[in-house]
Design a protein around this motif. Structure first.
Motif, PDB file in Angstrom:
ATOM      1  N   PRO A  43      -5.695   1.034  -8.187  1.00 27.74           N
ATOM      2  CA  PRO A  43      -5.771   0.417  -6.763  1.00 27.74           C
ATOM      3  C   PRO A  43      -6.512  -0.670  -6.604  1.00 27.74           C
ATOM      4  O   PRO A  43      -7.535  -0.951  -7.258  1.00 27.74           O
ATOM      5  CB  PRO A  43      -6.211   1.794  -6.088  1.00 27.74           C
ATOM      6  CG  PRO A  43      -6.071   2.868  -7.096  1.00 27.74           C
ATOM      7  CD  PRO A  43      -6.432   2.358  -8.254  1.00 27.74           C
ATOM      8  N   THR A  72      -8.714   0.276   0.709  1.00 29.73           N
ATOM      9  CA  THR A  72      -8.071   1.817   0.373  1.00 29.73           C
ATOM     10  C   THR A  72      -9.108   2.571   1.106  1.00 29.73           C
ATOM     11  O   THR A  72     -10.318   2.899   0.690  1.00 29.73           O
ATOM     12  CB  THR A  72      -8.235   2.075  -1.190  1.00 29.73           C
ATOM     13  OG1 THR A  72      -7.264   1.223  -1.987  1.00 29.73           O
ATOM     14  CG2 THR A  72      -8.383   3.555  -1.578  1.00 29.73           C
ATOM     15  N   VAL A  85      -3.703   3.943   0.085  1.00 31.06           N
ATOM     16  CA  VAL A  85      -4.219   3.338  -1.145  1.00 31.06           C
ATOM     17  C   VAL A  85      -3.412   1.948  -1.142  1.00 31.06           C
ATOM     18  O   VAL A  85      -2.360   1.592  -1.105  1.00 31.06           O
ATOM     19  CB  VAL A  85      -3.638   4.029  -2.493  1.00 31.06           C
ATOM     20  CG1 VAL A  85      -3.872   3.349  -3.641  1.00 31.06           C
ATOM     21  CG2 VAL A  85      -4.137   5.391  -2.179  1.00 31.06           C
ATOM     22  N   SER A  86      -4.165   0.737  -1.137  1.00 27.88           N
ATOM     23  CA  SER A  86      -3.888  -0.482  -1.389  1.00 27.88           C
ATOM     24  C   SER A  86      -3.772  -0.877  -2.892  1.00 27.88           C
ATOM     25  O   SER A  86      -4.313  -0.401  -3.850  1.00 27.88           O
ATOM     26  CB  SER A  86      -5.152  -1.416  -0.757  1.00 27.88           C
ATOM     27  OG  SER A  86      -4.683  -2.649  -0.847  1.00 27.88           O
ATOM     28  N   PHE A 146      -4.446   5.491  -9.035  1.00 25.72           N
ATOM     29  CA  PHE A 146      -3.587   6.239  -8.271  1.00 25.72           C
ATOM     30  C   PHE A 146      -2.106   6.447  -9.000  1.00 25.72           C
ATOM     31  O   PHE A 146      -1.479   5.426  -9.720  1.00 25.72           O
ATOM     32  CB  PHE A 146      -3.300   5.541  -7.109  1.00 25.72           C
ATOM     33  CG  PHE A 146      -1.976   6.039  -6.128  1.00 25.72           C
ATOM     34  CD1 PHE A 146      -1.825   7.245  -5.761  1.00 25.72           C
ATOM     35  CD2 PHE A 146      -0.773   5.172  -6.050  1.00 25.72           C
ATOM     36  CE1 PHE A 146      -1.118   7.799  -4.800  1.00 25.72           C
ATOM     37  CE2 PHE A 146       0.290   5.951  -5.491  1.00 25.72           C
ATOM     38  CZ  PHE A 146       0.171   7.102  -4.638  1.00 25.72           C
ATOM     39  N   MET A 160     -12.281   4.874  -6.535  1.00 24.83           N
ATOM     40  CA  MET A 160     -10.990   5.378  -7.005  1.00 24.83           C
ATOM     41  C   MET A 160     -10.486   4.303  -8.035  1.00 24.83           C
ATOM     42  O   MET A 160     -10.059   3.444  -7.860  1.00 24.83           O
ATOM     43  CB  MET A 160     -10.040   5.222  -5.709  1.00 24.83           C
ATOM     44  CG  MET A 160      -8.628   5.857  -6.184  1.00 24.83           C
ATOM     45  SD  MET A 160      -7.228   5.893  -5.039  1.00 24.83           S
ATOM     46  CE  MET A 160      -8.207   6.807  -3.537  1.00 24.83           C
ATOM     47  N   GLY A 170     -12.178   1.864  -1.041  1.00 19.52           N
ATOM     48  CA  GLY A 170     -11.971   2.190  -2.440  1.00 19.52           C
ATOM     49  C   GLY A 170     -13.090   3.233  -2.832  1.00 19.52           C
ATOM     50  O   GLY A 170     -13.244   3.884  -3.914  1.00 19.52           O
ATOM     51  N   ALA A 208       0.732  -1.207  -0.049  1.00 20.45           N
ATOM     52  CA  ALA A 208       0.073   0.162   0.005  1.00 20.45           C
ATOM     53  C   ALA A 208       0.861   1.185  -0.008  1.00 20.45           C
ATOM     54  O   ALA A 208       2.042   1.064   0.333  1.00 20.45           O
ATOM     55  CB  ALA A 208      -0.957  -0.231   1.146  1.00 20.45           C
ATOM     56  N   MET A 230      -4.804  11.046  -8.040  1.00 20.86           N
ATOM     57  CA  MET A 230      -5.648   9.879  -8.123  1.00 20.86           C
ATOM     58  C   MET A 230      -6.899  10.434  -8.732  1.00 20.86           C
ATOM     59  O   MET A 230      -7.049  11.650  -8.882  1.00 20.86           O
ATOM     60  CB  MET A 230      -6.087   9.429  -6.732  1.00 20.86           C
ATOM     61  CG  MET A 230      -6.781  10.407  -5.776  1.00 20.86           C
ATOM     62  SD  MET A 230      -6.615   9.862  -4.064  1.00 20.86           S
ATOM     63  CE  MET A 230      -4.972   9.717  -3.900  1.00 20.86           C
TER      64      MET A 230
END
Length: 662
Positions: free
Chosen positions: A501, A506, A469-470, A568, A565, A532, A454, A601
């Protein structure tokens, strides 16, 4: 009603109806006595005078007189037409819903303001020699005038008249718009670009668009450049386009057309780009930004265009579809588009995609939200989302997205300030940086990020951002990577690494002190994200928190409850950052450049929307595997649920943001 197939150019009875409607318009404009309220009489007389003026303009253009006018005469005619929209005059314009509601009443003001605004497109039809649409719109006006002259008219009656007009004539506008997008046989703008004497600035007025000093000064500066310089700028643009197809492994030789989106004033560069694309066997399509409600994208313009005479006017009418949007109208528009695409399927299959020549420099716009303007109901918001998904899916049926590409580049206009020429040269350098140098730098960043689970982003000072953010997992480190090494191909300039992502885990807060979306200012924007997805949002644009939320829902969420999302990225273009600092233009940079200056992002679809199955190989030979998320992975079974048809970038630390749609 005129029963017209979208592909027809002439109709036998149009001549007679053109004459008859013209006679009636002159009678009304001349002040024929009518039993109606004084305010309505003045509205209809003023509008009739405008429509007769469009007819006179049409005849002057048809006879060749318009192109014999002097530069001063053309400027005076252009200014006279748009004068009512200028900010200093807008408060007393029927196009201003506040004024229309004040003088025409709450029951009719909104609808008659909408009518007046849509009739502005008559200028476009006059320039393009489109007698059919001149007649159709004139007859709508005459029908509504007759209703008011005949007695009391209810809001419901007026709305239904407008509604059924739009429904019945949807093939004329929706079908024709499809042809504009894929048929190179429609050459109105291309003829201007390729055949006009571009050293004679009168050509700018031949489009029929508003011409400001920004367009004039841009064209003057273009004329000061050598042909070698013009060709070099265009070559950067067209080479990047070709490179996009090479990276996708698509044979550009199988394609026939490409569209070019541009602002007036840059015609010398556009002409050079057209000639360079012809070297690849591609003919260019130049279409106008939509001027009629059924074809307008309520959030974004696409096509050749110029400076707006008044951005508040456009904002006031961006949701006018609230007057007529229902399920039946959605189905009607899709039906008309499908018929057009089926008739033009060979041309659609040969379409390669757009080249965007973007501009920047105008002061960002801060909108005033008016209650008198149209606003979508919750049901209509859902319908607008449904229409967007249906239209996107329809386009994908006829234009294979895996064989389509694009490119985009941006340059300033003189609106950016006194140092315009200096800034233009600096941006030209930014747009032509060494790919090889950045490829090596970015690979080192990717090598580190590929080992991470992440990335955490935190703000400093007043910025409260705290976001994790994963990243998606790599199963074969020797062959796979999570970040794309982005050079100057699809979008210029060079300088970012980006990924889709992993939505799960997230989480956090995205906070930007100042943000600009399509030139529209947002203050203290906050987006809360969980797994997310946006879960809450706010901004300080208005005293009322609810007004701020409504603005975000409409312009960032595209009338949805949430968005994922989709991207990223980390920008690496320090040269662009230095230019922005040197000239203090961070707030004016377009997303093409701003996103390359730091972390950013995007919310909505991923960068690989509709192209997830196309292999993406980084320069180091590794395959970029993070191309989809839990939504897009459903594209084969449930395509309507896989995509959101939007992609909104937000950058740090400048907070500059501009929407792009795939």
């Amino acid at each position: 009603m005129i029963d017209i197939d979208f592909s027809e150019d002439r109709i036998p009875e149009v001549e007679e109806r053109f004459l008859l409607s013209g006679q009636r318009l002159e009678e009304i404009a001349g002040g024929e006595p009518a039993e109606m309220n004084d305010a309505f009489r003045e509205y209809f007389q003023a509008t009739a005078r405008y429509l007769t003026g469009c007819r006179s303009l049409y005849k002057k253009i048809e006879a060749g007189e318009y192109r014999r006018m002097s530069l001063q005469e053309l400027e005076e005619e252009n200014t006279a037409f748009y004068r009512g929209l200028f900010p200093e005059n807008y408060e007393g314009s029927y196009d201003n819903p506040d004024y229309a509601e004040k003088v025409l009443g709450e029951d009719h003001g909104k609808l008659l303001s909408f009518l007046h605004t849509e009739l502005l497109s008559q200028r476009v039809h006059a320039f393009e020699g489109d007698r059919v649409r001149l007649v159709i719109l004139d007859e709508l006006f005459l029908e509504i005038y007759g209703m008011f002259a005949g007695g009391e008219v209810t809001r419901k009656q007026l709305r239904e008249t407008i509604y059924w007009f739009l429904h019945d004539y949807a093939p004329v506008w929706c079908g024709w718009r499809v042809r504009e997008l894929v048929d190179p046989g429609l050459s109105f703008a291309r003829d201007i670009v390729m055949n006009a004497d571009l050293t004679d600035l009168r050509y700018l007025y031949f489009y029929g668009e508003y011409v400001s000093q920004d367009e004039i000064r841009t064209a003057e500066y273009m004329n000061s450049l050598s042909q070698d310089e013009i060709d070099r700028i265009a070559r950067t643009f067209t080479d990047a386009y070709r490179e996009g197809f090479r990276l996708k492994g698509v044979d550009l030789g199988r394609k026939e057309t490409a569209s070019i989106i541009y602002n007036l004033g840059f015609e010398r560069i556009i002409r050079a780009a057209i000639l360079q694309l012809r070297e690849e066997g591609l003919e260019s399509i130049l279409y106008r930004s939509a001027s009629f409600t059924l074809n307008k994208d309520q959030k974004r313009k696409s096509g050749f265009l110029s400076t707006s005479p008044n951005e508040q006017f456009e904002y006031d009418h961006h949701a006018d579809q609230a007057i007529y949007l229902d399920k039946r109208m959605v189905d009607r528009k899709i039906e008309c588009m499908r018929k057009a695409y089926e008739a033009l399927k060979e041309k659609a299959a040969g379409y390669a995609g757009p080249l965007w020549f973007c501009v920047f420099g105008q002061d960002p716009f801060r909108p005033e939200r008016k209650e008198s303007a149209c606003h979508l109901s919750e049901r209509q918001e859902n319908l607008s989302v449904e229409y967007s998904a249906l239209a996107s899916r329809l386009v994908s049926e006829f234009i294979n997205q895996e064989e389509r590409s694009f490119t985009a580049i941006a340059y300033p206009t003189p609106a950016i300030g006194e140092r315009f020429e200096e800034i233009f040269r600096e941006i030209e350098k930014v747009n032509n940086l060494d790919n090889e140098k950045y490829k090596a730098i970015q690979q080192k960043i990717i090598d580190v990020l590929d080992r991470a689970e992440a990335v955490r982003i935190t703000g400093r000072g007043e910025n409260m951002t705290n976001l994790t953010v994963s990243l998606q997992e790599i199963t074969d480190p020797e062959k796979q990577t999570v970040f794309a090494n982005c050079l100057a191909d699809l979008n210029i300039p060079v300088g970012e690494v980006y990924t889709s992502p992993k939505l799960e885990k997230t989480n956090g807060l995205l906070h930007v002190l100042e943000v600009y979306l399509d030139g529209c200012f947002y203050k203290n924007l906050k987006l809360w994200v969980e797994d997310g997805m946006i879960t809450d949002y706010s901004c300080d644009n208005f005293p009322s928190a609810e007004e701020g939320k409504a603005l975000i829902r409409e312009n960032i969420l595209f009338n949805r409850d949430t968005l994922p999302m989709g991207e990223f990225a980390i920008g690496t273009n320090t040269t662009a950052f230095v230019v922005a600092e040197k000239y203090n233009i961070h707030d004016k940079l377009p997303i093409l450049i701003a996103e390359k200056t730091g972390p950013h992002m995007a919310f909505g679809d991923t960068c690989f929307c509709h192209s997830e199955d196309v292999p993406v190989i980084n320069p180091d030979g590794k395959e970029m595997i993070a191309k989809e998320n839990t939504f897009s992975m459903n594209r084969h079974e449930s395509p309507m649920k896989a995509y959101f048809n939007c992609h909104t970038d937000i950058t740090f630390p400048t907070g500059r943001s501009v929407r792009s749609r795939q």
